[in-house]
Design an enzyme around this catalytic site. Structure first.
Site, PDB file in Angstrom:
ATOM      1  N   PRO A   2       0.892  -1.232   0.088  1.00 58.68           N
ATOM      2  CA  PRO A   2       0.100   0.009   0.166  1.00 58.68           C
ATOM      3  C   PRO A   2       0.930   1.178  -0.130  1.00 58.68           C
ATOM      4  CG  PRO A   2      -0.657  -1.491   1.618  1.00 58.68           C
ATOM      5  CD  PRO A   2       0.335  -2.316   1.220  1.00 58.68           C
ATOM      6  N   GLU A   3       0.334   2.316  -0.838  1.00 58.97           N
ATOM      7  CA  GLU A   3       1.153   3.392  -0.520  1.00 58.97           C
ATOM      8  C   GLU A   3       0.595   4.533   0.412  1.00 58.97           C
ATOM      9  OE1 GLU A   3       2.383   4.988  -4.687  1.00 58.97           O
ATOM     10  OE2 GLU A   3       2.156   3.193  -5.498  1.00 58.97           O
ATOM     11  N   LYS A  52       4.403   5.314   5.121  1.00 66.50           N
ATOM     12  CA  LYS A  52       3.684   4.110   5.203  1.00 66.50           C
ATOM     13  C   LYS A  52       3.661   3.292   6.125  1.00 66.50           C
ATOM     14  CE  LYS A  52       5.285   2.996   0.285  1.00 66.50           C
ATOM     15  NZ  LYS A  52       5.967   2.070  -0.441  1.00 66.50           N
ATOM     16  N   ASN A 163       5.343   2.794  -6.029  1.00 66.56           N
ATOM     17  CA  ASN A 163       5.425   2.546  -7.458  1.00 66.56           C
ATOM     18  C   ASN A 163       4.525   3.061  -8.464  1.00 66.56           C
ATOM     19  OD1 ASN A 163       7.016   1.106  -9.656  1.00 66.56           O
ATOM     20  ND2 ASN A 163       6.169  -0.682  -9.537  1.00 66.56           N
ATOM     21  N   ARG A 259      11.673  -3.271  -8.684  1.00 65.69           N
ATOM     22  CA  ARG A 259      10.297  -3.209  -9.197  1.00 65.69           C
ATOM     23  C   ARG A 259      10.199  -2.635 -10.312  1.00 65.69           C
ATOM     24  NH1 ARG A 259       7.955  -1.457  -4.365  1.00 65.69           N
ATOM     25  NH2 ARG A 259       6.041  -1.505  -5.623  1.00 65.69           N
TER      26      ARG A 259
END
Length: 269
Positions: A2-3, A52, A163, A259
C-alpha cells in the site's frame, strides 16, 4: 505494498470511527496477545501516518503503549463487523459495533515515544503531511547520481511514495525516470513535489489512485474504464504495450532496482 495515501486514510478512519470509545483489543491469531492485553479497554487519542508507517496512541500512562504498524507487501487493516473472525487476525480492535482487523502486517509492535521519534527520523518528507519540508530532500536529490525513478522510491527521501505515484507523476511532468538526480532542475523538483501533494491527498479522499487529467478520462476519450486490482485511472502503471493516451506510443516496462517501472519512451524522452 500500500502507498502512503492508504495509511493516511486508515489513520483518518481510526480517529473517526473509534474516537472516544473504550476499545476491545485482542489477537485472535495469538501472535500479539500479550501486547493487545496492554491496550485492551483503552481509547485511541490519536492515529497518525508518516509515509507508510502508522502510529496509534492510547490513553494510557504506560509510555510503551504506542501501536506501530507497517503493512508491508501483504498486510491489510480493514473495518469489518465486530463479530468478524475470518482469517489470521493479528490485532482486533472493536467498539462493539465495528472492528478494525489487522492481517499479515510486516510488523505490529508496541513502542515508546522515543522509539517513534527514531522511526520517523529515518523517513523522508511525506507529501500528504502539511508539516513536510521538501527542501532537504531537494538538496539530496540534486546531489545524487541515482536516477529520479530510483530516488522517488526511496522512503528516506519521499515517504509514502510507491510504484504507482512514481510512474504517474514522472509521466504527468514529462520527466524521464532515467534522468539523474543531479540533472533535475529546481523547477522540476518543485513540480514533482507539488504533483505528489495533489495526487496523494486526492488518494486519501477517494481511497484509490486516479492520475489522469480530465481530458484523458474514459468519458472524455470514449474509452473503456480501466480494469485492474489497483483500480483508478492511470497513464502508464501496468499498461505495458498499450498506447499512450497522449502520443499513441506503446507504454514500456522494465525492472528498476527490483520494482517494475512503467513509462512512455516518447513523452518522457
Amino acid at each position: 505494498m500500500p502507498e502512503g495515501h492508504v495509511i493516511h486514510r486508515l489513520a483518518r478512519d481510526l480517529n473517526k470511527n473509534f474516537g472516544g470509545a473504550d476499545l476491545e483489543a485482542t489477537s485472535p491469531q495469538g501472535r500479539f496477545a500479550a501486547e493487545a492485553a496492554l491496550i485492551n479497554g483503552h481509547r485511541i487519542t490519536v492515529a497518525e501516518a508518516f509515509g507508510k508507517h502508522l502510529f496509534v496512541e492510547f490513553d494510557s500512562d504506560n509510555p510503551e503503549h504506542i501501536l506501530y504498524i507497517h503493512l508491508g507487501l501483504i498486510g491489510t487493516f480493514h473495518f469489518e463487523p465486530a463479530e468478524e473472525t475470518r482469517g489470521q487476525i493479528r490485532l482486533h480492535l472493536s467498539d462493539g459495533d465495528i472492528a478494525a482487523n489487522l492481517r499479515g502486517p510486516q510488523w505490529c509492535r508496541l513502542i515508546t515515544d522515543a522509539e517513534r521519534t527514531v522511526a520517523i527520523g529515518k523517513l523522508g518528507a511525506d507529501p500528504i503531511r502539511d508539516d513536510a519540508d521538501p527542501e532537504p530532500i531537494r538538496i539530496k536529490v540534486q546531489r545524487s547520481g541515482r536516477s529520479i525513478g530510483s530516488l522517488l522510491m526511496d522512503q528516506k527521501l519521499f515517504a509514502g511514495v510507491g510504484n504507482i505515484y512514481r510512474a504517474e507523476t514522472l509521466f504527468r511532468l514529462g520527466i524521464s525516470p532515467f534522468a539523474i538526480g543531479k540533472d533535475i532542475t529546481t523547477a522540476q523538483f518543485q513540480a514533482i513535489w507539488a504533483d505528489l501533494v495533489v495526487l496523494m491527498k486526492d488518494g486519501v479522499v477517494a481511497g484509490r489512485i486516479d492520475t489522469v487529467r480530465h481530458e484523458h478520462t474514459p468519458e472524455a476519450m470514449g474509452r473503456q474504464p480501466r480494469k485492474d486490482d489497483h483500480g483508478g485511472e492511470v497513464y502508464t502503471y501496468r499498461r505495458t504495450g498499450q498506447e499512450c493516451f497522449l502520443c499513441d506510443t506503446p507504454i514500456k516496462e522494465q525492472v528498476m532496482e527490483g520494482r517494475n517501472l512503467f513509462w512512455c519512451p516518447s513523452c518522457q524522452s
